[in-house]
Write a protein that holds these residues in place. Sequence first.
Motif, PDB file in Angstrom:
ATOM      1  N   CYS A 145       4.454  -3.822   0.785  1.00 31.74           N
ATOM      2  CA  CYS A 145       3.845  -2.616   1.382  1.00 31.74           C
ATOM      3  C   CYS A 145       2.337  -2.910   0.958  1.00 31.74           C
TER       4      CYS A 145
ATOM      5  N   CYS B 104       2.966  -5.868  -3.373  1.00 32.47           N
ATOM      6  CA  CYS B 104       2.158  -4.931  -2.927  1.00 32.47           C
ATOM      7  C   CYS B 104       0.732  -5.491  -2.751  1.00 32.47           C
TER       8      CYS B 104
ATOM      9  N   ASP C 196       1.215   3.166  -0.581  1.00 33.53           N
ATOM     10  CA  ASP C 196       2.723   3.271  -0.382  1.00 33.53           C
ATOM     11  C   ASP C 196       3.453   2.959  -1.506  1.00 33.53           C
TER      12      ASP C 196
END
Length: 110
Positions: free
Chosen positions: A10, A44, A50
């Motif tokens: 994400c 990430c 998110d």
Amino acid sequence: MKKNIKIDFCDFWKGFNKTNNKIINILKKHYNVEITDKPDFLFCSCFGGDFRNYNNCVKIFTTGENVIPNFNYYDYASGFDFIDFGDRYFRKLNGFLPRKILDSQIFYNR
């Protein structure tokens, strides 16, 4: 026999390919990788927030940008800065996921 791991990505850049990138291609050499929205390990980056929507997974921050990871949000991080955060930070060399992260106990303790 390879260990099975569940991962997701994400907050990467627009157009990031979850199924074909440096991270997953390296991991596939060592693990049976499943991409799922309920991961054990979440990779990430710095282009969003998110990561806050994921719970009960190990969050691993990685970036090629000039950003220092916030260890209040992430369990592990990889970047270019010369910082010492014990076994929770891995310094990248030439933009590659360091071998040190593959040899660590991150994926075996879960």
